[in-house]
Design an enzyme around this catalytic site. Structure first.
Site, PDB file in Angstrom:
ATOM      1  N   TYR A   3       0.850  -1.390   0.065  1.00  0.00           N
ATOM      2  CA  TYR A   3      -0.050  -0.109   0.045  1.00  0.00           C
ATOM      3  C   TYR A   3       0.691   1.407  -0.095  1.00  0.00           C
ATOM      4  CZ  TYR A   3      -3.684   3.222   1.352  1.00  0.00           C
ATOM      5  OH  TYR A   3      -4.537   4.193   1.303  1.00  0.00           O
TER       6      TYR A   3
ATOM      7  N   PHE B 149      -6.996  19.984 -24.342  1.00  0.00           N
ATOM      8  CA  PHE B 149      -8.025  19.024 -24.594  1.00  0.00           C
ATOM      9  C   PHE B 149      -9.453  18.961 -23.883  1.00  0.00           C
ATOM     10  CE2 PHE B 149      -9.066  14.558 -24.917  1.00  0.00           C
ATOM     11  CZ  PHE B 149      -9.356  14.374 -26.109  1.00  0.00           C
ATOM     12  N   ASP B 150     -10.348  18.060 -24.345  1.00  0.00           N
ATOM     13  CA  ASP B 150     -11.592  18.494 -23.713  1.00  0.00           C
ATOM     14  C   ASP B 150     -11.739  17.866 -22.106  1.00  0.00           C
ATOM     15  OD1 ASP B 150     -10.954  15.662 -24.008  1.00  0.00           O
ATOM     16  OD2 ASP B 150     -13.026  15.021 -24.932  1.00  0.00           O
TER      17      ASP B 150
ATOM     18  N   ASP C  17       1.046  19.699 -20.410  1.00  0.00           N
ATOM     19  CA  ASP C  17      -0.013  18.750 -20.597  1.00  0.00           C
ATOM     20  C   ASP C  17       0.644  17.652 -21.620  1.00  0.00           C
ATOM     21  OD1 ASP C  17      -1.884  16.876 -21.244  1.00  0.00           O
ATOM     22  OD2 ASP C  17      -3.482  18.244 -21.603  1.00  0.00           O
TER      23      ASP C  17
ATOM     24  N   ALA D 242       0.816  14.241 -22.627  1.00  0.00           N
ATOM     25  CA  ALA D 242       0.238  13.132 -22.909  1.00  0.00           C
ATOM     26  C   ALA D 242       1.299  12.552 -24.006  1.00  0.00           C
ATOM     27  CB  ALA D 242      -1.210  13.124 -23.057  1.00  0.00           C
TER      28      ALA D 242
ATOM     29  N   LYS E 118      -0.874   7.158 -23.101  1.00  0.00           N
ATOM     30  CA  LYS E 118      -0.469   7.167 -24.429  1.00  0.00           C
ATOM     31  C   LYS E 118       0.969   6.869 -24.809  1.00  0.00           C
ATOM     32  CE  LYS E 118      -4.213  10.147 -24.245  1.00  0.00           C
ATOM     33  NZ  LYS E 118      -5.076  10.205 -23.308  1.00  0.00           N
TER      34      LYS E 118
ATOM     35  N   HIS F 255     -20.112  15.048 -25.334  1.00  0.00           N
ATOM     36  CA  HIS F 255     -20.236  14.126 -26.677  1.00  0.00           C
ATOM     37  C   HIS F 255     -19.753  12.646 -26.202  1.00  0.00           C
ATOM     38  CE1 HIS F 255     -16.177  15.457 -25.104  1.00  0.00           C
ATOM     39  NE2 HIS F 255     -15.314  14.428 -25.493  1.00  0.00           N
TER      40      HIS F 255
END
Ligand code: F0G
Length: 463
Positions: free
Chosen positions: A74, A126-127, A217, A219, A260, A454
């Site tokens: 843990y 990004f969304d 960001d 990714a 990604k 969406h």
């Protein structure tokens, strides 16, 4: 147009996953039952699933072996320490926090900088990042370079921030009202377009000038580094890892969906450059509340182990050449057929210009969503709308926003599909292009949730 030679896979295949192929009539039934929302389809009803490159990657034998070695303690698992070492080594940051995926990093970090009345400025959000800015009470502003908005302009580094616009926006909104500057690399919403080192440096200088924090960001950081090496003067002889180190040296912190470029099925990271910053304690506190103790961050120990290995596999030069080579191969086939896409092709997919394919369909009838539905009906290929349908409504006026682009995104999972699959994608698009003038009407929304609509909205064809 020059024919593009396919870059052969730098691996061979050990485990396979059979695919099911429905008839056209069955697909038409399925998409209607899914209320014309491709997120509502069962995955097994998709012959080639290009909905996303996120978490859909094929792990290596080393990663699968790592899954067995994962330490499930843990607190303080050995897999956590292995991941810390990898993160610090690759990014050069003092503090690395695992989280279960990218949006978890956003949820943990963004409210520490953003609140009611504040703005966050990005080359392009990004969304989910946009949603977390809004959920924190703030408002997102995109300042991408103008050339990104014309899919036909083959400019290098179309993911860049327009630095003049950034500076104007900071002054217009008031420095005290800007909570955060975010650089998305690669710029997903603009078509997986890379950001240059020069641009990262320039944005970082502006952030320093106004004393604003800069977040990356990250990714698709490895794909971005590949483009810098390929296309930016002075980087051809540098190693990918050196390039990544320099890219991250310009930020103060990063959020990352590791689903990604770390070639995983689940995982995320959050990094803080200054490991002694008081921000580290705030991040740990939020992480413990939302994700789990800070040495596992909502993941199993085995996931941490696979991430530590995948981070290195994702930055291998042979792999990146093959990976970007797939995009270039597919793009070259579309060039031959005169099909417009965000060009030059970006890092993780081919973004078809649906406004060009269906010029009669206005943005509020969602041309890109229409093309996604056509692709599914044509060949069982699942893609997603990166356009007005995804962008949604203005959070203040509730009016449908008009996106800068109407893209149908063919996001290519890593190490999953072969050259023959890419040919099926190209052939399907060519078949649709041949009958495109018959498609004159798009879709209307019959139900939508208030945020990230969406994913769940219901649609129907406009008769
Ligand atoms: N930032 C960028 C640039 C992304 O592309 C994504 C996810 C996220 C953050 C959020 O990460 O999904 O791990 O929570 N993009 C996926 C896509 C979903 O399909 O492009 P997440």
């Amino acid at each position: 147009m020059m024919e593009k030679k396919y870059v052969a896979e730098p691996f061979r295949i050990k485990a396979v996953e059979p695919l099911k192929m429905l008839t056209r009539a069955e697909r038409e039934e399925k998409i209607q039952a899914a209320k014309y929302n491709l997120f509502n389809l069962a995955g097994e009803d998709c012959y080639i699933d290009l909905l996303t490159d996120s978490g859909t990657n094929a792990m290596s034998q080393d990663q699968w072996a790592g899954i067995m070695r994962g330490d499930e303690a843990y607190a303080g698992s050995s897999s956590y320490y292995k991941l810390m070492d990898a993160g610090k080594d690759i990014f050069g940051y003092g503090f690395i926090q695992p989280v279960h995926q990218g949006r978890a990093a956003e949820k943990v970090l963004l409210p520490l900088f953003l609140s009611e009345g504040k703005f966050a400025i990005s080359n392009m959000f990004f969304d989910t990042t946009r949603a977390h800015v809004i959920l924190a009470g703030a408002r997102p502003i995109d300042c991408v370079v103008e050339e990104a908005k014309d899919p036909k302009v083959r400019a290098k580094f179309k993911g860049n921030m327009d630095v003049r616009k950034l500076e104007e926006t900071i002054n217009e909104k008031g420095i005290e009202n800007v909570g955060l500057v975010v650089m998305t690399i690669t710029n997903n919403s603009a078509g997986g377009q890379p950001v240059s080192m020069e641009n990262l440096r320039a944005v970082s200088e502006i952030c320093k000038k106004y004393d604003l924090p800069m977040c990356i960001d990250a990714a698709r950081f490895a794909e971005n580094a590949h483009f810098i090496k390929r296309d930016e003067d002075g980087y051809q002889d540098k190693e990918i890892k050196e390039i990544i180190r320099e890219m991250f040296s310009y930020g103060d912190m990063f959020t990352m969906s590791a689903k990604k470029d770390a070639i995983l099925n689940i995982g995320g990271l959050l990094g803080i450059k200054d490991g002694d910053s008081p921000l580290v304690l705030d991040v740990k506190a939020n992480c413990i509340s939302y994700e789990g103790f800070f040495t596992y961050g909502g993941l199993a120990g085995r996931d941490l182990e696979a991430m530590a290995i995948g981070l290195y596999e994702g930055i291998e030069e042979n792999y990146l050449e093959y990976r970007i080579g797939q995009m270039e191969y597919l793009a070259a086939r579309l060039d031959e057929a005169g099909i417009a896409y965000q060009s030059p092709v970006g890092g993780h997919g081919v973004f078809i210009d649906a406004a060009d394919m269906f010029p009669d369909i206005p943005y509020y009838e969602f041309p890109a969503q229409t093309l996604c539905i056509e692709l599914y009906k044509e060949a069982g290929i699942r893609t997603c709308d990166i356009g007005s349908y995804m962008l949604g409504n203005d959070p203040d006026t509730n009016e449908q926003l008009k996106a800068d682009f109407e893209f149908s995104r063919l996001a290519i999972p890593r190490r999953v599909y072969t050259q023959a699959h890419l040919d099926i994608m190209a052939d399907a698009l060519i078949a649709i292009k041949e009958r495109a003038s018959d498609v004159k009407k798009g879709y209307r929304i019959t139900w939508e949730p208030p945020i990230l609509r969406h994913f769940q909205a219901h649609l129907e064809p406009i008769e």
